[in-house]
Design a protein around this motif. Structure first.
Motif, PDB file in Angstrom:
ATOM      1  N   CYS A   1      13.520 -57.109  27.377  1.00 29.62           N
ATOM      2  CA  CYS A   1      12.949 -55.989  26.622  1.00 29.62           C
ATOM      3  C   CYS A   1      11.910 -56.484  25.636  1.00 29.62           C
ATOM      4  N   GLU A   2      12.154 -57.644  25.056  1.00 28.99           N
ATOM      5  CA  GLU A   2      11.227 -58.208  24.081  1.00 28.99           C
ATOM      6  C   GLU A   2       9.871 -58.497  24.709  1.00 28.99           C
ATOM      7  N   THR A   3       9.868 -59.025  25.926  1.00 37.66           N
ATOM      8  CA  THR A   3       8.612 -59.356  26.610  1.00 37.66           C
ATOM      9  C   THR A   3       7.813 -58.115  26.947  1.00 37.66           C
ATOM     10  N   ILE A   4       8.448 -57.131  27.572  1.00 37.51           N
ATOM     11  CA  ILE A   4       7.706 -55.945  27.984  1.00 37.51           C
ATOM     12  C   ILE A   4       7.293 -55.115  26.771  1.00 37.51           C
ATOM     13  N   LYS A   5       8.101 -55.134  25.722  1.00 38.27           N
ATOM     14  CA  LYS A   5       7.726 -54.430  24.490  1.00 38.27           C
ATOM     15  C   LYS A   5       6.474 -55.056  23.877  1.00 38.27           C
ATOM     16  N   LYS A   6       6.427 -56.376  23.839  1.00 38.14           N
ATOM     17  CA  LYS A   6       5.266 -57.073  23.271  1.00 38.14           C
ATOM     18  C   LYS A   6       4.010 -56.787  24.084  1.00 38.14           C
ATOM     19  N   ALA A   7       4.137 -56.784  25.417  1.00 37.53           N
ATOM     20  CA  ALA A   7       2.979 -56.519  26.276  1.00 37.53           C
ATOM     21  C   ALA A   7       2.417 -55.124  26.036  1.00 37.53           C
ATOM     22  N   TYR A   8       3.294 -54.125  25.953  1.00 40.11           N
ATOM     23  CA  TYR A   8       2.822 -52.754  25.725  1.00 40.11           C
ATOM     24  C   TYR A   8       2.293 -52.585  24.301  1.00 40.11           C
ATOM     25  N   HIS A   9       2.869 -53.298  23.358  1.00 37.52           N
ATOM     26  CA  HIS A   9       2.369 -53.235  21.981  1.00 37.52           C
ATOM     27  C   HIS A   9       0.902 -53.652  21.935  1.00 37.52           C
TER      28      HIS A   9
ATOM     29  N   ARG B   1       2.807 -43.238  34.587  1.00 37.47           N
ATOM     30  CA  ARG B   1       3.973 -44.091  34.833  1.00 37.47           C
ATOM     31  C   ARG B   1       4.284 -44.940  33.610  1.00 37.47           C
ATOM     32  N   SER B   2       3.236 -45.409  32.946  1.00 42.96           N
ATOM     33  CA  SER B   2       3.433 -46.241  31.757  1.00 42.96           C
ATOM     34  C   SER B   2       4.172 -45.486  30.657  1.00 42.96           C
ATOM     35  N   ASP B   3       4.008 -44.166  30.598  1.00 42.12           N
ATOM     36  CA  ASP B   3       4.730 -43.367  29.600  1.00 42.12           C
ATOM     37  C   ASP B   3       6.241 -43.424  29.855  1.00 42.12           C
ATOM     38  N   SER B   4       6.625 -43.447  31.127  1.00 38.51           N
ATOM     39  CA  SER B   4       8.041 -43.540  31.461  1.00 38.51           C
ATOM     40  C   SER B   4       8.593 -44.905  31.061  1.00 38.51           C
ATOM     41  N   SER B   5       7.828 -45.954  31.330  1.00 43.33           N
ATOM     42  CA  SER B   5       8.263 -47.291  30.926  1.00 43.33           C
ATOM     43  C   SER B   5       8.402 -47.374  29.415  1.00 43.33           C
ATOM     44  N   LEU B   6       7.449 -46.803  28.709  1.00 42.17           N
ATOM     45  CA  LEU B   6       7.483 -46.828  27.240  1.00 42.17           C
ATOM     46  C   LEU B   6       8.684 -46.064  26.692  1.00 42.17           C
ATOM     47  N   ALA B   7       9.057 -44.983  27.355  1.00 40.72           N
ATOM     48  CA  ALA B   7      10.238 -44.224  26.908  1.00 40.72           C
ATOM     49  C   ALA B   7      11.486 -45.103  26.970  1.00 40.72           C
ATOM     50  N   ALA B   8      11.608 -45.875  28.044  1.00 38.06           N
ATOM     51  CA  ALA B   8      12.765 -46.766  28.177  1.00 38.06           C
ATOM     52  C   ALA B   8      12.704 -47.908  27.164  1.00 38.06           C
TER      53      ALA B   8
ATOM     54  N   LEU C   1      -1.404 -51.001  23.910  1.00 36.23           N
ATOM     55  CA  LEU C   1      -1.695 -49.749  23.213  1.00 36.23           C
ATOM     56  C   LEU C   1      -2.726 -49.920  22.105  1.00 36.23           C
ATOM     57  N   LYS C   2      -3.006 -51.161  21.740  1.00 37.40           N
ATOM     58  CA  LYS C   2      -4.071 -51.425  20.775  1.00 37.40           C
ATOM     59  C   LYS C   2      -5.440 -51.512  21.445  1.00 37.40           C
ATOM     60  N   ASP C   3      -5.444 -51.586  22.759  1.00 34.95           N
ATOM     61  CA  ASP C   3      -6.669 -51.728  23.538  1.00 34.95           C
ATOM     62  C   ASP C   3      -7.226 -50.340  23.861  1.00 34.95           C
ATOM     63  N   PRO C   4      -8.401 -49.987  23.337  1.00 36.40           N
ATOM     64  CA  PRO C   4      -8.956 -48.654  23.621  1.00 36.40           C
ATOM     65  C   PRO C   4      -9.296 -48.448  25.089  1.00 36.40           C
ATOM     66  N   ASN C   5      -9.401 -49.543  25.850  1.00 37.91           N
ATOM     67  CA  ASN C   5      -9.732 -49.443  27.267  1.00 37.91           C
ATOM     68  C   ASN C   5      -8.508 -49.555  28.170  1.00 37.91           C
ATOM     69  N   PHE C   6      -7.321 -49.509  27.574  1.00 40.91           N
ATOM     70  CA  PHE C   6      -6.102 -49.633  28.365  1.00 40.91           C
ATOM     71  C   PHE C   6      -5.981 -48.474  29.338  1.00 40.91           C
ATOM     72  N   LYS C   7      -5.714 -48.832  30.591  1.00 36.22           N
ATOM     73  CA  LYS C   7      -5.468 -47.829  31.624  1.00 36.22           C
ATOM     74  C   LYS C   7      -4.077 -48.047  32.178  1.00 36.22           C
ATOM     75  N   ALA C   8      -3.440 -46.948  32.545  1.00 37.32           N
ATOM     76  CA  ALA C   8      -2.081 -47.023  33.064  1.00 37.32           C
ATOM     77  C   ALA C   8      -2.018 -47.968  34.255  1.00 37.32           C
ATOM     78  N   SER C   9      -1.025 -48.801  34.268  1.00 37.96           N
ATOM     79  CA  SER C   9      -0.833 -49.771  35.333  1.00 37.96           C
ATOM     80  C   SER C   9       0.651 -49.899  35.579  1.00 37.96           C
ATOM     81  N   ASP C  10       1.027 -50.663  36.597  1.00 39.19           N
ATOM     82  CA  ASP C  10       2.446 -50.967  36.713  1.00 39.19           C
ATOM     83  C   ASP C  10       2.803 -51.987  35.637  1.00 39.19           C
ATOM     84  N   ASP C  11       4.075 -52.218  35.444  1.00 39.12           N
ATOM     85  CA  ASP C  11       4.518 -53.046  34.326  1.00 39.12           C
ATOM     86  C   ASP C  11       4.089 -54.504  34.476  1.00 39.12           C
ATOM     87  N   CYS C  12       4.070 -55.008  35.701  1.00 35.77           N
ATOM     88  CA  CYS C  12       3.586 -56.374  35.920  1.00 35.77           C
ATOM     89  C   CYS C  12       2.118 -56.497  35.518  1.00 35.77           C
TER      90      CYS C  12
END
Length: 230
Positions: free
Chosen positions: A169-177, A83-90, A180-191
């Motif tokens: 967009c700035e907030t959610i972009k910063k959060a995903y940025h 799901r996170s891949d779809s959010s990242l595409a947007a 994606l630097k976290d090697p332990n990041f697991k897909a979650s909802d955007d919140c």
């Protein structure tokens, strides 16, 4: 601010067991995704609609958009495995634009109402990050590793998540940025991404509706047919 409704439709609907992804199954003669797009198409606070879909079904969405005359659908993007891949595409599609809010909504929640969208848009206008949720009517058990009850959280503080979930967009972009630097990041909802990686960013709750169900299993289609008649 430009409010973009991002319809997340990248799932393949394996739990439904149908030959088509569940967002293309029909309720009252129309596909679930068409119902979902139509709600945002009608709302005056929505500037644009972006649909994120599996690459195999882009043509199906294009056909639905053309036949229904959805003038606000400006982008149809390909999602990914999570799901996170779809959010990242947007996020990637809009990150270079100024003053954009992204309103993420599950394509298989076709009964979100105009009042909920009103409240989300109003919160965004105040510069807030927003989630839609309803109070839990059930007691929730927290279990330990051996599946025994560890605690019973106070129900007054427990809410069941729905969508939309909305951010600048700035907030959610910063959060995903950061995610994606976290090697332990697991897909979650955007919140969940914002909560973990931007812990100082408050996420405000807009109350949802019991009718704002997610079509997940076959029996949910019957519930949907009943809701159409209400």
């Amino acid at each position: 601010m430009k409010n973009v409704a991002v319809i997340l439709a990248g799932g393949t609907g394996k739990r439904m067991g149908a030959y088509l992804p569940k967002q293309f199954l029909k309720i009252a003669g129309k596909s679930i995704i068409e119902h979902s797009i139509a709600i945002f198409e009608k709302h005056t606070g929505i500037s644009e609609i972006c649909v994120v879909i599996h690459s195999n079904f882009v043509a199906d969405v294009e056909r639905i958009v053309k036949e229904a005359g959805f003038s606000k659908v400006r982008k149809i993007l390909c999602g990914g495995k999570e799901r996170s891949d779809s959010s990242l595409a947007a996020i990637s599609a809009y990150e270079k634009e100024l003053n954009v809010n992204l309103i993420f909504h599950d394509a298989v929640r076709p009964f979100v109402n105009q009042g909920i969208i009103d409240d989300v848009v109003s919160c965004l206008a105040e510069g807030k990050s927003v989630a839609v949720a309803i109070p839990s009517t059930d007691t929730i058990f927290r279990l330990n590793d051996v599946k025994c009850i560890e605690s019973v959280p106070p129900r007054d503080y427990l809410y069941r998540a729905q969508t939309p979930q909305a951010f600048s967009c700035e907030t959610i972009k910063k959060a995903y940025h950061l995610a994606l630097k976290d090697p332990n990041f697991k897909a979650s909802d955007d919140c969940g991404v914002v909560l973990k990686y931007l812990p100082k960013e408050p996420i405000h709750i807009v109350e949802g509706d019991e009718k704002n169900i997610k079509i997940t299993f076959e029996q949910d289609l019957a519930k949907g047919e009943n809701l159409i008649d209400l």
